[in-house]
Write a protein that holds these residues in place. Structure first.
Motif, PDB file in Angstrom:
ATOM      1  N   ASP A   1       0.812  -1.218   0.000  1.00  0.00           N
ATOM      2  CA  ASP A   1       0.000   0.000   0.000  1.00  0.00           C
ATOM      3  C   ASP A   1       0.845   1.267   0.000  1.00  0.00           C
ATOM      4  OD1 ASP A   1      -2.043  -1.781   0.074  1.00  0.00           O
ATOM      5  OD2 ASP A   1      -2.642  -1.402   2.143  1.00  0.00           O
ATOM      6  N   LYS A   2       1.996   1.213   0.637  1.00  0.00           N
ATOM      7  CA  LYS A   2       2.844   2.424   0.698  1.00  0.00           C
ATOM      8  C   LYS A   2       3.930   2.406  -0.374  1.00  0.00           C
ATOM      9  CE  LYS A   2       1.906   3.506   5.497  1.00  0.00           C
ATOM     10  NZ  LYS A   2       2.420   3.699   6.852  1.00  0.00           N
ATOM     11  N   ASP A   3       3.892   1.348  -1.195  1.00  0.00           N
ATOM     12  CA  ASP A   3       4.857   1.201  -2.291  1.00  0.00           C
ATOM     13  C   ASP A   3       6.301   1.368  -1.793  1.00  0.00           C
ATOM     14  OD1 ASP A   3       5.374   0.544  -4.870  1.00  0.00           O
ATOM     15  OD2 ASP A   3       5.279   2.594  -5.629  1.00  0.00           O
ATOM     16  N   ILE A   4       6.616   0.633  -0.728  1.00  0.00           N
ATOM     17  CA  ILE A   4       7.953   0.719  -0.120  1.00  0.00           C
ATOM     18  C   ILE A   4       8.908  -0.185  -0.899  1.00  0.00           C
ATOM     19  CG2 ILE A   4       9.281   0.253   1.996  1.00  0.00           C
ATOM     20  CD1 ILE A   4       6.516   0.692   3.501  1.00  0.00           C
ATOM     21  N   ALA A   5      10.095   0.325  -1.161  1.00  0.00           N
ATOM     22  CA  ALA A   5      11.088  -0.454  -1.912  1.00  0.00           C
ATOM     23  C   ALA A   5      11.854  -1.379  -0.964  1.00  0.00           C
ATOM     24  CB  ALA A   5      12.052   0.489  -2.625  1.00  0.00           C
ATOM     25  N   LEU A   6      11.451  -2.636  -0.917  1.00  0.00           N
ATOM     26  CA  LEU A   6      12.160  -3.639  -0.110  1.00  0.00           C
ATOM     27  C   LEU A   6      12.264  -4.918  -0.926  1.00  0.00           C
ATOM     28  CD1 LEU A   6      10.555  -3.296   3.439  1.00  0.00           C
ATOM     29  CD2 LEU A   6      12.966  -3.050   2.952  1.00  0.00           C
ATOM     30  N   HIS A   7      13.456  -5.486  -0.981  1.00  0.00           N
ATOM     31  CA  HIS A   7      13.636  -6.704  -1.771  1.00  0.00           C
ATOM     32  C   HIS A   7      14.393  -7.742  -0.960  1.00  0.00           C
ATOM     33  CE1 HIS A   7      14.526  -9.219  -5.304  1.00  0.00           C
ATOM     34  NE2 HIS A   7      13.407  -8.701  -5.747  1.00  0.00           N
ATOM     35  N   PHE A   8      13.693  -8.873  -0.677  1.00  0.00           N
ATOM     36  CA  PHE A   8      14.279  -9.928   0.168  1.00  0.00           C
ATOM     37  C   PHE A   8      14.875 -11.034  -0.716  1.00  0.00           C
ATOM     38  CE2 PHE A   8      10.955  -7.892   2.597  1.00  0.00           C
ATOM     39  CZ  PHE A   8      11.436  -7.852   3.897  1.00  0.00           C
ATOM     40  N   ALA A   9      15.693 -10.639  -1.676  1.00  0.00           N
ATOM     41  CA  ALA A   9      16.129 -11.545  -2.745  1.00  0.00           C
ATOM     42  C   ALA A   9      16.458 -12.977  -2.323  1.00  0.00           C
ATOM     43  CB  ALA A   9      17.305 -10.941  -3.485  1.00  0.00           C
ATOM     44  N   ASN A  10      17.647 -13.207  -1.803  1.00  0.00           N
ATOM     45  CA  ASN A  10      18.092 -14.582  -1.532  1.00  0.00           C
ATOM     46  C   ASN A  10      17.633 -15.022  -0.147  1.00  0.00           C
ATOM     47  OD1 ASN A  10      19.376 -17.003  -1.763  1.00  0.00           O
ATOM     48  ND2 ASN A  10      21.404 -16.238  -1.261  1.00  0.00           N
ATOM     49  N   SER A  11      16.307 -15.194   0.001  1.00  0.00           N
ATOM     50  CA  SER A  11      15.797 -15.495   1.343  1.00  0.00           C
ATOM     51  C   SER A  11      14.877 -16.699   1.327  1.00  0.00           C
ATOM     52  CB  SER A  11      15.042 -14.282   1.904  1.00  0.00           C
ATOM     53  OG  SER A  11      13.972 -13.958   1.053  1.00  0.00           O
ATOM     54  N   VAL A  12      14.725 -17.319   2.498  1.00  0.00           N
ATOM     55  CA  VAL A  12      13.774 -18.414   2.662  1.00  0.00           C
ATOM     56  C   VAL A  12      12.810 -18.023   3.780  1.00  0.00           C
ATOM     57  CG1 VAL A  12      15.470 -19.650   4.122  1.00  0.00           C
ATOM     58  CG2 VAL A  12      13.476 -20.880   3.235  1.00  0.00           C
ATOM     59  N   LEU A  13      11.514 -18.105   3.503  1.00  0.00           N
ATOM     60  CA  LEU A  13      10.500 -17.742   4.496  1.00  0.00           C
ATOM     61  C   LEU A  13       9.871 -18.999   5.081  1.00  0.00           C
ATOM     62  CD1 LEU A  13       8.432 -15.852   5.954  1.00  0.00           C
ATOM     63  CD2 LEU A  13       7.053 -15.946   3.870  1.00  0.00           C
ATOM     64  N   ILE A  14       9.900 -19.099   6.405  1.00  0.00           N
ATOM     65  CA  ILE A  14       9.190 -20.154   7.130  1.00  0.00           C
ATOM     66  C   ILE A  14       8.024 -19.481   7.853  1.00  0.00           C
ATOM     67  CG2 ILE A  14       9.362 -21.994   8.872  1.00  0.00           C
ATOM     68  CD1 ILE A  14      11.321 -22.494   6.618  1.00  0.00           C
ATOM     69  N   HIS A  15       6.814 -19.956   7.618  1.00  0.00           N
ATOM     70  CA  HIS A  15       5.659 -19.327   8.287  1.00  0.00           C
ATOM     71  C   HIS A  15       4.641 -20.372   8.700  1.00  0.00           C
ATOM     72  CE1 HIS A  15       2.580 -19.497   4.979  1.00  0.00           C
ATOM     73  NE2 HIS A  15       3.671 -19.722   4.279  1.00  0.00           N
ATOM     74  N   GLY A  16       3.895 -20.071   9.760  1.00  0.00           N
ATOM     75  CA  GLY A  16       2.879 -20.989  10.257  1.00  0.00           C
ATOM     76  C   GLY A  16       1.726 -20.211  10.856  1.00  0.00           C
ATOM     77  N   GLY A  17       0.711 -20.945  11.299  1.00  0.00           N
ATOM     78  CA  GLY A  17      -0.443 -20.260  11.905  1.00  0.00           C
ATOM     79  C   GLY A  17      -1.652 -20.369  10.994  1.00  0.00           C
ATOM     80  N   GLY A  18      -2.798 -19.987  11.518  1.00  0.00           N
ATOM     81  CA  GLY A  18      -4.066 -20.182  10.805  1.00  0.00           C
ATOM     82  C   GLY A  18      -4.201 -19.357   9.538  1.00  0.00           C
ATOM     83  N   TRP A  19      -5.016 -19.883   8.625  1.00  0.00           N
ATOM     84  CA  TRP A  19      -5.296 -19.210   7.351  1.00  0.00           C
ATOM     85  C   TRP A  19      -6.678 -18.569   7.329  1.00  0.00           C
ATOM     86  CZ3 TRP A  19      -2.140 -18.759   3.038  1.00  0.00           C
ATOM     87  CH2 TRP A  19      -0.910 -19.433   3.107  1.00  0.00           C
TER      88      TRP A  19
END
Length: 353
Positions: free
Chosen positions: A198-216
């Motif tokens: 929404d704020k069009d922030i320039a952030l790039h998490f290029a070489n990363s791995v995301l682990i996430h959990g929790g309800g959908w």
């Protein structure tokens, strides 16, 4: 400890059955309410198959204090996430159970994260960890997964605003290195992804791995499923590798991780059984039902065999295209208005399959 996903189902079940039977006997001897429930339901204590292991509905941990070690040996109390006014589950951990769960988590995540600690961004706020003796599910998750990282950076300020400047500096410092991102699905969607978009922030998490959990649940209300979530995070943030996991505070340390094919897997020390929502009998591969989770980890409280309030489907056994053995499955979400029948009725259904 065995490599987490290399045991064929038949061999794994044999080893697991022995350990689960030992835990049933241990909890029966050391937890009075558990013993009374077993006796009342007249279930066999020594099962011949993991589907016959007596189970407790997770709801019970909201209604009763269940522990199998003396109070003075309790080092940590975990609570489930619940909205204000809701009863929460209380899970009592002694030193032994706490250490075992940490070690096991490391083994389970090794195939994905490797053996080296990675620079780590926690997509949450540090204030979740205020009380070191009593943790919410979120706090427990952060604490458990922070063992995989170094140079921890919290992306959210205490007021849930995004620390954009701090993030940009951190990403610049570790540019080119593999970075571990960890957080809870809804938090990432609401406070990270949406704010950056929404704020069009320039952030790039290029070489990363995301682990996430929790309800959908809240994401499903916005018609966002796992594939959409992964695609949008890749488009907006450049995150290439995403692994969801299924777990719950009531069976701490039992983490079922998503493989490269998008399926959740049961590691060697735990398993899932899918039961019919009416009869509680185990259903066939490919059929949806209530998820039961079993694990050899919980010793300080009787949580080694639990009937959840989640619906899921086992898609296959030992033949996932990713190469990992055992059962692989997906979770469809909570039972609508999840209230299982009375505890004693549910318990009666246990182990009859």
């Amino acid at each position: 400890m065995t490599v987490p996903y290399h045991l064929a189902q038949a061999e794994k079940e044999q080893l697991l059955l022995e350990k689960l039977n030992e835990l049933t006997a241990w909890h029966k001897m050391n937890c009075e309410p558990y013993r009374r429930m077993l006796e009342k339901s007249k279930l066999q204590i020594s099962a011949n198959h993991i589907e016959e292991i007596p189970y407790l509905p997770v709801q019970l941990f909201k209604l009763m204090d269940l522990k199998s070690v003396p109070q003075e040996e309790i080092v940590k109390v975990l609570t489930s996430s619940g909205t204000t006014g809701q009863q929460v589950s209380k899970i009592y951990l002694d030193k032994e159970t706490s250490i075992v769960q940490t070690k096991t988590l490391v083994e389970v995540m090794k195939p994905i994260l490797g053996g080296k600690r990675l620079p780590m961004i926690i997509l949450d706020t540090k204030s979740v960890l205020k009380d070191r003796k009593s943790f919410s599910a979120r706090g427990a998750g952060i604490l458990g997964f922070s063992n995989f990282g170094r140079k921890h950076f919290y992306a959210l300020n205490d007021d849930m605003t995004l620390d954009v400047e701090g993030l940009q500096t951190y990403l610049k410092e570790y540019e080119g290195q593999r970075i571990l991102l960890f957080g809870f699905t809804f938090m990432i969607w609401q406070y990270i992804y949406k704010k950056i978009r929404d704020k069009d922030i320039a952030l790039h998490f290029a070489n990363s791995v995301l682990i996430h959990g929790g309800g959908w649940k809240k994401l499903k209300d916005e018609a966002v499923d796992a594939r959409t979530f992964n695609r949008l995070l890749q488009e907006q943030l450049g995150i290439q590798e995403v692994h969801n996991y299924y777990g719950m505070v009531e069976q701490v340390g039992s983490i079922f991780v998503e493989c490269s094919e998008g399926y959740l897997h049961a590691p060697s020390y735990a398993d899932v059984i899918i039961r019919d929502t009416i009869t509680f009998k185990p259903v066939a591969v490919g059929e949806q039902g209530l998820i039961q989770v079993v694990s050899e980890l919980p010793k300080s409280y009787p949580g080694h065999s639990l009937l959840t309030e989640d619906l899921g489907t086992v898609h296959g056994i030992d033949d996932c295209p990713c190469g990992w053995k055992g059962k692989y499955f997906s979770v469809a979400g909570r039972i609508p208005k999840a209230e299982l029948r009375g505890c004693s009725d549910t318990f009666q259904g246990g182990g009859q399959g």
